[in-house]
Write a protein that holds these residues in place. Structure first.
Motif, PDB file in Angstrom:
ATOM      1  N   GLN A   1       0.821  -1.207   0.000  1.00 22.97           N
ATOM      2  CA  GLN A   1       0.000   0.000   0.000  1.00 22.97           C
ATOM      3  C   GLN A   1       0.860   1.264   0.000  1.00 22.97           C
ATOM      4  OE1 GLN A   1      -3.542   0.285  -0.001  1.00 22.97           O
ATOM      5  NE2 GLN A   1      -3.384  -1.857  -0.614  1.00 22.97           N
ATOM      6  N   LEU A   2       1.994   1.218   0.694  1.00 25.06           N
ATOM      7  CA  LEU A   2       2.860   2.393   0.808  1.00 25.06           C
ATOM      8  C   LEU A   2       3.994   2.384  -0.215  1.00 25.06           C
ATOM      9  CD1 LEU A   2       3.094   2.670   4.708  1.00 25.06           C
ATOM     10  CD2 LEU A   2       1.612   3.944   3.139  1.00 25.06           C
ATOM     11  N   HIS A   3       3.937   1.451  -1.170  1.00 19.75           N
ATOM     12  CA  HIS A   3       4.940   1.357  -2.244  1.00 19.75           C
ATOM     13  C   HIS A   3       6.348   1.145  -1.685  1.00 19.75           C
ATOM     14  CE1 HIS A   3       1.738   2.634  -4.943  1.00 19.75           C
ATOM     15  NE2 HIS A   3       1.524   3.676  -4.162  1.00 19.75           N
ATOM     16  N   GLN A   4       6.444   0.261  -0.721  1.00 14.60           N
ATOM     17  CA  GLN A   4       7.739  -0.076  -0.129  1.00 14.60           C
ATOM     18  C   GLN A   4       8.126  -1.514  -0.506  1.00 14.60           C
ATOM     19  OE1 GLN A   4       9.801   2.104   1.740  1.00 14.60           O
ATOM     20  NE2 GLN A   4       8.344   3.503   0.771  1.00 14.60           N
ATOM     21  N   VAL A   5       8.007  -1.812  -1.786  1.00 13.87           N
ATOM     22  CA  VAL A   5       8.407  -3.108  -2.331  1.00 13.87           C
ATOM     23  C   VAL A   5       9.562  -2.861  -3.293  1.00 13.87           C
ATOM     24  CG1 VAL A   5       7.703  -5.162  -3.617  1.00 13.87           C
ATOM     25  CG2 VAL A   5       6.054  -3.991  -2.122  1.00 13.87           C
ATOM     26  N   TRP A   6      10.705  -3.495  -3.036  1.00 14.48           N
ATOM     27  CA  TRP A   6      11.919  -3.200  -3.782  1.00 14.48           C
ATOM     28  C   TRP A   6      12.540  -4.484  -4.335  1.00 14.48           C
ATOM     29  CZ3 TRP A   6      12.539   1.988  -4.067  1.00 14.48           C
ATOM     30  CH2 TRP A   6      11.913   2.755  -3.069  1.00 14.48           C
ATOM     31  N   GLN A   7      13.117  -4.349  -5.529  1.00 11.23           N
ATOM     32  CA  GLN A   7      13.873  -5.461  -6.113  1.00 11.23           C
ATOM     33  C   GLN A   7      15.323  -5.331  -5.649  1.00 11.23           C
ATOM     34  OE1 GLN A   7      11.637  -6.908  -8.474  1.00 11.23           O
ATOM     35  NE2 GLN A   7      12.756  -8.841  -8.416  1.00 11.23           N
ATOM     36  N   ASN A   8      15.897  -6.440  -5.226  1.00 11.40           N
ATOM     37  CA  ASN A   8      17.266  -6.393  -4.732  1.00 11.40           C
ATOM     38  C   ASN A   8      18.262  -6.288  -5.890  1.00 11.40           C
ATOM     39  OD1 ASN A   8      18.301  -7.290  -1.706  1.00 11.40           O
ATOM     40  ND2 ASN A   8      19.905  -7.370  -3.261  1.00 11.40           N
ATOM     41  N   PRO A   9      19.317  -5.484  -5.748  1.00 12.61           N
ATOM     42  CA  PRO A   9      20.330  -5.393  -6.802  1.00 12.61           C
ATOM     43  C   PRO A   9      21.024  -6.740  -7.045  1.00 12.61           C
ATOM     44  CG  PRO A   9      20.545  -3.556  -5.273  1.00 12.61           C
ATOM     45  CD  PRO A   9      19.574  -4.515  -4.655  1.00 12.61           C
ATOM     46  N   ALA A  10      21.561  -6.892  -8.243  1.00 11.26           N
ATOM     47  CA  ALA A  10      22.330  -8.085  -8.596  1.00 11.26           C
ATOM     48  C   ALA A  10      23.379  -7.717  -9.621  1.00 11.26           C
ATOM     49  CB  ALA A  10      21.422  -9.179  -9.153  1.00 11.26           C
ATOM     50  N   GLY A  11      24.626  -8.077  -9.334  1.00  9.20           N
ATOM     51  CA  GLY A  11      25.717  -7.816 -10.261  1.00  9.20           C
ATOM     52  C   GLY A  11      26.417  -9.114 -10.614  1.00  9.20           C
TER      53      GLY A  11
END
Length: 340
Positions: A264-274
């Motif tokens: 609801q608060l748009h606090q969903v993140w994709q984790n970085p990957a290198g």
């Protein structure tokens, strides 16, 4: 760990033995392994361990790998010699193929059932294990003993010092946070099926260090299956999704998990990957803790510039001149824009 580094420097002349003379090295689980000559050709059977070899400047010695360019495109972009290495599906090498490739040493994860077959073929096998920052630093030093060389040693010392400095700097700002000031963080490793990372993991360690609380602390271990109803009960403030897991909005659970506070608060993140997913077991964990800390507490880390920090890290530890555009792609878990 500083005592270990000091001892490493003090004993470097003894560490590698006399050229042409066998030496005995203790691996991460306590096995005594005899190495009869220089290790120039390596079979690496642990996905995450490749990043350690690359940070040591020994990635070009890998002649057999369990990794693939479609799974880890940045790894193969930074270390193109891997394209000529023997690539196997799964994590099992054919012992005869390794002997034919004149492999000098084999790295495997601790407890790998294939280790016995490699030993039977007369290959030196090193079982590696790290599940927190101190054990990763120790594993780095074990790898140095196997690979050998003054420059390799210097790179290991530089990396371990860098990691210690980042941990100390972040801890200085987050250690005093109260439980109420720490957002609950759920790390989802897989969306199909639904799996999360709980306590007693490196993931739990960096969540805590970065100033969060692991929403899955009641679960023990990595990649544990859970139901969407359990996640709804946890009500995490922040959700971080593993780089290869896909997007929550496009998953089978999108509508079911829509009521979550984090969604609801748009606090969903994709984790970085290198070179390897930052959130898991590799040297880029030193970047992960910085990324997570500024994500959870931007007010505590107002000068954080992850583009510049990523560029600096890749230059220092992978000898790669990462552009700002490439750094941004890594931070967004995107592959290289063009194929090598």
């Amino acid at each position: 760990m500083r005592r270990v580094l000091a001892l490493l420097l003090a004993t470097s002349s003894l560490m590698y033995g006399t050229p042409g003379v066998a030496q005995t090295i203790t691996d991460d689980v306590g096995n005594q392994v005899i190495v009869k000559h220089a290790v120039n050709r390596i079979a690496d059977g642990w996905f995450a361990h490749h990043s350690l070899l690359m940070a040591l400047g020994a990635g070009d010695r890998i002649v057999a790998t369990v990794n693939h360019p479609e799974d880890h495109p940045w790894m193969f972009r930074l270390q193109p010699s891997l394209n000529q290495a023997l690539q196997v599906r799964g994590k099992t090498f054919d012992s005869e193929a390794l002997v034919a490739r004149q492999v000098d040493a084999v790295f495997v994860p601790a407890g790998d059932p294939d280790a016995a077959a490699y030993r039977q073929a007369g290959l030196p096998v090193f079982e590696m294990r790290f599940d927190d920052f101190p054990s990763m630093e120790r594993s780095m030093l074990t790898t140095v003993q196997v690979v050998g060389g003054e420059q390799v040693e210097q790179r290991a010392v530089a990396y371990n010092r860098y990691l210690d400095q980042q941990i100390a700097a972040i801890k200085q700002k987050t250690a005093g946070l109260t439980a109420q000031q720490r957002p609950s963080v759920l790390h989802i490793e897989s969306l199909h099926p639904l799996k999360v990372d709980g306590r007693n993991t490196l993931i739990d360690t960096w969540i805590t260090l970065a100033g969060g609380r692991n929403a899955a602390a009641s679960v023990d271990g990595n990649m544990k299956p859970v139901s969407p109803e359990t996640i709804l009960k946890w009500q995490p403030d922040v959700i971080i999704i593993g780089a290869g897991a896909g997007e929550l909005a496009n998953s089978d659970y999108a509508s079911l998990l829509a009521p979550l506070k984090a969604v609801q608060l748009h606090q969903v993140w994709q984790n970085p990957a290198g070179v390897f997913p930052w959130d898991r077991y590799g040297v880029e964990a030193a970047l992960q803790i910085q990324w997570a800390a500024q994500l959870l507490h931007p007010g505590l880390f107002p000068r954080s510039n992850m583009i510049a920090e990523t560029q600096d890290f890749y230059r220092r530890f992978f000898n790669y001149p990462l552009s700002a555009e490439e750094a941004a792609r890594i931070l967004h878990a995107q592959p290289p824009a063009t194929q090598p």
